[in-house]
Design a protein around this motif. Structure first.
Motif, PDB file in Angstrom:
ATOM      1  N   UNK B  96       0.608  -1.328   0.353  1.00 47.30           N
ATOM      2  CA  UNK B  96       0.235   0.013  -0.438  1.00 47.30           C
ATOM      3  C   UNK B  96       1.299   1.222   0.278  1.00 47.30           C
ATOM      4  N   UNK B  97       1.649   1.505   0.973  1.00 48.86           N
ATOM      5  CA  UNK B  97       2.173   2.712   0.837  1.00 48.86           C
ATOM      6  C   UNK B  97       3.197   2.500  -0.388  1.00 48.86           C
ATOM      7  N   UNK B  98       3.859   1.926  -0.871  1.00 47.46           N
ATOM      8  CA  UNK B  98       4.941   2.052  -1.529  1.00 47.46           C
ATOM      9  C   UNK B  98       4.261   2.761  -2.851  1.00 47.46           C
ATOM     10  N   UNK B  99       2.893   1.943  -2.392  1.00 47.68           N
ATOM     11  CA  UNK B  99       2.191   2.721  -4.663  1.00 47.68           C
ATOM     12  C   UNK B  99       1.896   4.340  -4.160  1.00 47.68           C
ATOM     13  N   UNK B 100       1.460   4.571  -2.974  1.00 50.09           N
ATOM     14  CA  UNK B 100       1.089   6.197  -2.701  1.00 50.09           C
ATOM     15  C   UNK B 100       1.978   7.248  -2.987  1.00 50.09           C
ATOM     16  N   UNK B 101       2.904   5.975  -2.544  1.00 50.64           N
ATOM     17  CA  UNK B 101       4.944   7.037  -2.763  1.00 50.64           C
ATOM     18  C   UNK B 101       5.243   6.504  -4.556  1.00 50.64           C
ATOM     19  N   UNK B 102       4.912   5.650  -5.453  1.00 48.49           N
ATOM     20  CA  UNK B 102       5.085   5.043  -6.078  1.00 48.49           C
ATOM     21  C   UNK B 102       5.822   6.335  -7.175  1.00 48.49           C
ATOM     22  N   UNK B 103       7.288   6.306  -7.449  1.00 47.88           N
ATOM     23  CA  UNK B 103       7.768   7.504  -8.783  1.00 47.88           C
ATOM     24  C   UNK B 103       8.154   8.364  -7.375  1.00 47.88           C
ATOM     25  N   UNK B 104       7.700   8.538  -6.638  1.00 44.56           N
ATOM     26  CA  UNK B 104       8.751  10.215  -5.639  1.00 44.56           C
ATOM     27  C   UNK B 104       8.661   9.092  -4.512  1.00 44.56           C
ATOM     28  N   UNK B 105       8.927   8.129  -4.535  1.00 49.22           N
ATOM     29  CA  UNK B 105      10.146   7.897  -2.743  1.00 49.22           C
ATOM     30  C   UNK B 105      10.433   8.353  -2.131  1.00 49.22           C
ATOM     31  N   UNK B 106      10.580   7.898  -1.034  1.00 43.72           N
ATOM     32  CA  UNK B 106      11.055   9.466   0.333  1.00 43.72           C
ATOM     33  C   UNK B 106      12.678   7.605   0.186  1.00 43.72           C
ATOM     34  N   UNK B 131      -5.885   6.897   7.860  1.00 41.55           N
ATOM     35  CA  UNK B 131      -6.149   7.069   9.235  1.00 41.55           C
ATOM     36  C   UNK B 131      -7.791   8.143   8.686  1.00 41.55           C
ATOM     37  N   UNK B 132      -7.331   9.327   8.070  1.00 39.09           N
ATOM     38  CA  UNK B 132      -8.687  10.417   7.306  1.00 39.09           C
ATOM     39  C   UNK B 132      -9.976  10.493   7.040  1.00 39.09           C
ATOM     40  N   UNK B 133      -9.183   8.231   5.944  1.00 33.50           N
ATOM     41  CA  UNK B 133     -10.551   7.876   5.352  1.00 33.50           C
ATOM     42  C   UNK B 133     -11.488   6.834   5.855  1.00 33.50           C
ATOM     43  N   UNK B 134     -12.166   6.586   5.687  1.00 34.70           N
ATOM     44  CA  UNK B 134     -13.551   6.625   6.216  1.00 34.70           C
ATOM     45  C   UNK B 134     -12.650   4.198   5.663  1.00 34.70           C
ATOM     46  N   UNK B 135     -12.627   4.574   5.061  1.00 33.26           N
ATOM     47  CA  UNK B 135     -12.938   2.668   4.642  1.00 33.26           C
ATOM     48  C   UNK B 135     -11.131   2.461   5.392  1.00 33.26           C
ATOM     49  N   UNK B 136     -11.256   0.821   5.762  1.00 35.74           N
ATOM     50  CA  UNK B 136     -10.192   0.957   6.264  1.00 35.74           C
ATOM     51  C   UNK B 136      -8.959  -0.147   5.708  1.00 35.74           C
ATOM     52  N   UNK B 137      -7.899   0.127   5.599  1.00 40.39           N
ATOM     53  CA  UNK B 137      -7.216  -1.232   5.089  1.00 40.39           C
ATOM     54  C   UNK B 137      -6.090  -2.228   6.387  1.00 40.39           C
ATOM     55  N   UNK B 138      -7.099  -3.093   6.430  1.00 41.15           N
ATOM     56  CA  UNK B 138      -5.697  -3.556   7.320  1.00 41.15           C
ATOM     57  C   UNK B 138      -4.213  -3.420   7.380  1.00 41.15           C
ATOM     58  N   UNK B 148      -9.587  -5.525  -1.374  1.00 38.03           N
ATOM     59  CA  UNK B 148     -10.870  -5.516  -2.488  1.00 38.03           C
ATOM     60  C   UNK B 148     -11.069  -4.080  -3.032  1.00 38.03           C
ATOM     61  N   UNK B 149     -11.903  -4.111  -4.028  1.00 35.88           N
ATOM     62  CA  UNK B 149     -12.036  -2.824  -4.946  1.00 35.88           C
ATOM     63  C   UNK B 149     -11.891  -1.458  -4.522  1.00 35.88           C
ATOM     64  N   UNK B 150     -12.523  -1.678  -2.949  1.00 37.75           N
ATOM     65  CA  UNK B 150     -12.393  -0.688  -2.666  1.00 37.75           C
ATOM     66  C   UNK B 150     -11.953   0.233  -2.003  1.00 37.75           C
ATOM     67  N   UNK B 151     -10.957  -0.883  -1.019  1.00 33.96           N
ATOM     68  CA  UNK B 151      -9.815  -0.756  -0.289  1.00 33.96           C
ATOM     69  C   UNK B 151      -9.066  -0.077  -0.943  1.00 33.96           C
ATOM     70  N   UNK B 152      -8.548  -0.458  -2.699  1.00 42.26           N
ATOM     71  CA  UNK B 152      -7.819  -0.267  -4.079  1.00 42.26           C
ATOM     72  C   UNK B 152      -7.856   1.630  -3.861  1.00 42.26           C
ATOM     73  N   UNK B 153      -9.361   1.526  -3.809  1.00 40.22           N
ATOM     74  CA  UNK B 153      -9.936   3.094  -4.342  1.00 40.22           C
ATOM     75  C   UNK B 153      -9.093   4.017  -2.998  1.00 40.22           C
TER      76      UNK B 153
END
Lengths: 356, 249
Positions: B96-106, B131-138, B148-153
């Motif tokens: 998950x976090x690697x995707x959030x930072x993809x191309x802009x890695x710290x 943490x600020x979003x409604x959808x939780x990711x394990x 799941x699809x919603x988690x990916x979104x």
């Protein structure tokens, strides 16, 4: 896809065995050979496994980078041969220009490394910019590099290398002569029949340092991360601002760089350049990567896994040879192991977590 | 009130085909504008103009009231215009976090000079956004493949949020989702709106549109045929605009 995450593996033990089967198989293999093959359990044989494995280790590491991006590099085996021929020819040529042996070897090897990047660049350019399937692009390069090597040696071999070349290629870090003690890098002349125990081949150490550097790059850097990302989803990588084309070009350049390096080390070891020196390593290097847990669809694989795969093959070959079995038994065994590798991968539940 | 994004008289042609014909559109901060139209009506082309994939032949784009030129996707990203495509553009083999930072890695420095990936930092920063979003990711170490699809979104949205999206373009965000997840994603859209982010939502689902949109814009054959407040219209009327049963100026 989503259901897979929820169904846990059959049991913790069986999934542990499934995940580490290659390492377990390697250990088992060593134990079995130690028991059944007389003369396998010696320092010499163990060092031989690594010395004979040098080309395979380097080519398999090269192949790992390419396979993780979802491609394949069929040219590594013959770029290896190209490396042996070019380095042998260049060293002799620089000697002819009046350079000393050591300088000629050094300059010849460095020049070969630079030339060796070119086929990789062309591969990457064809794959990334012209969208030629990697299989076709690198197969053409296999043919081209083999042809050029044969033209260079005129159907023969490149030789006449300075004696110093093999000294570099076959030296050990330490020698132990019973009764006379330990010496480093070289040993005094001994009469025929005196035992000289050679410890730690220099080339093996050099190769492992280089592999360690590339493993570090793949595992810990942005370059490595982007390599995995491209293998996972090229579209995602493009839209994240990664310059995918340039990245692929660099990956194929790394591949041919390592293959050329392997060729140079071969020249230093055997004091000759042979166009087809790497013919048998091509398939083995791909097999090693697959045994090491990489996926031919891209996005998965590690250098550590690949090394286990390569060692497994190298031990197998050496062991069967010590046993005195004919060469083709190796092909049968390798074929069976490859099928096992693919099946294990298929039936194993996917890992749901990842440290990258 | 000044628009966050305003496009004026945009024209985009592909050869002889006029894909977008003189379309103007504005989005306020904290406003959800739904963009509707049949296949080939010009919706995708219009958002690709805004996100820098295509450059328009005519017309101008204003961001924060200032005229801007958007020639590449990077231009759009650096302004805070983030696009979430229908296929989400996530690398499934990465977590998950690697995707959030993809191309802009710290990165951090290893041995004083070698830049290496700073996994801990990226993990904790990603956690703050999620943490600020409604959808939780394990787990943020979960591979996208196992979500799941919603988690990916949610991952795709957090990526945009982390990089300070001010205008979010969402292409069919609920198309591939189950019913429960659809409503979660809509809740997410609602909460983004309250953060003051402007949203352009492309959707075929009339229910979604009427649930979250403040304004509804309909394109037909490259032209804008309707621009209505949600409260001033009905699903039936919108459908008639889409199919062209009603002739409006």
């Amino acid at each position: 896809m989503t259901d897979r995450a929820k169904t846990a593996g059959p049991s913790a033990t069986s999934s542990f065995i499934g995940r580490h089967w290659a390492a377990l198989f390697l250990v088992l293999e060593v134990i079995v050979f130690c028991i059944v093959a007389d003369g396998f359990f010696t320092l010499h044989t163990f060092q031989l496994v690594f010395i004979a494995g040098i080309p395979l280790f380097l080519l398999a590491v090269a192949e790992t980078f390419v396979i993780i991006t979802g491609g394949i590099d069929l040219s590594v085996g013959f770029i290896f041969g190209f490396g042996t021929v070019v380095s042998a020819k260049l060293i002799v040529a620089f000697q002819g220009l009046g350079l000393g042996d050591a300088e000629a070897i050094l300059v010849g090897c460095l020049a070969t490394l630079l030339i060796g990047i070119i086929p990789g660049y062309v591969n990457g350019w064809l794959v990334a910019r012209l969208r030629v399937p990697p299989f076709i692009a690198t197969y053409s390069m296999l043919s081209v590099s083999y042809g050029i090597s044969e033209i260079l040696v005129e159907g023969s071999q490149a030789g006449n290398l300075p004696y110093l070349a093999t000294v570099v290629g076959t030296s050990y870090f330490a020698y132990f002569i019973p009764g006379r003690g330990l010496s480093f890098f070289s040993h005094e002349r001994v009469t025929r029949g005196t035992d000289v125990i050679s410890i730690l081949p220099v080339m093996v150490v050099v190769v492992f340092v280089i592999i360690l550097i590339f493993a570090f790059v793949l595992r810990n850097t942005r370059f490595g991360q982007h390599t995995y990302a491209i293998g996972g989803s090229s579209d995602a990588a493009v839209r994240s601002g990664i310059s995918v084309k340039w990245h692929l070009e660099r990956v194929y350049m790394i591949s041919s760089f390592l293959a050329t390096l392997a060729g140079i080390l071969y020249t230093l070891q055997y004091a000759e350049g042979k166009a087809d020196a790497g013919a048998s390593y091509l398939l083995d290097s791909i097999v090693a990567v697959v045994i090491g847990g990489a996926s031919l669809y891209g996005g998965v694989g590690t250098i550590g896994g690949t090394l286990i795969g390569a060692l497994l093959l190298s031990v197998l070959e050496t062991g069967l040879r010590v046993l005195g079995l004919p060469n083709f038994t190796i092909y049968v065994t390798v074929g069976v192991i490859l099928i096992v590798a693919v099946l294990v991968d298929q039936f194993l539940p996917e890992r749901t977590d990842s440290y990258r | 009130m000044g628009y966050l994004l305003e496009v004026k008289n945009i024209v985009k042609r592909f050869g002889g085909l006029v894909a977008v014909d003189n379309v103007s559109l504005g989005v306020n901060p904290g406003e959800v504008v739904a963009l509707l139209g049949d296949n080939g009506a010009g919706k995708s082309t219009l958002i690709k103009v805004i996100s820098g994939v295509h450059s328009p032949e005519e017309g101008e784009i204003l961001f924060d009231g200032k005229r801007v030129t958007i020639e590449t996707p990077m231009d759009a990203l650096s302004m805070g215009i983030e696009t979430i495509y229908q296929d989400l553009a996530l690398a499934e083999n990465l977590n998950v976090y690697s995707n959030i930072f993809l191309g802009r890695e710290i990165t951090k420095k290893f041995a004083g000079f070698i830049p290496v990936l700073d996994h801990n930092y990226m993990h904790s920063e990603a956690q703050k956004v999620l943490d600020t979003l409604v959808i939780k990711i394990p787990s943020l170490r979960a591979r996208i493949k196992s979500l799941s699809g919603g988690q990916r979104q949610a991952v795709a949205i957090s990526r945009s949020l982390y990089w300070k999206a001010r205008l979010l373009i969402m292409d069919e965000p609920t198309a591939a989702l189950g019913v429960a997840q659809q409503s979660q994603v809509l809740e997410l859209v609602e909460s983004l709106k309250h953060r003051g982010i402007g949203i352009i939502l492309i959707s075929h689902t009339m229910f979604d549109v009427f649930k979250v949109a403040d304004r509804i814009v309909v394109l037909r054959r490259g032209q804008k045929v309707a621009d209505k407040k949600r409260s001033d219209t009905t699903p039936d009327e919108i459908v008639s605009y889409i199919v062209g049963a009603d002739s409006v100026q």
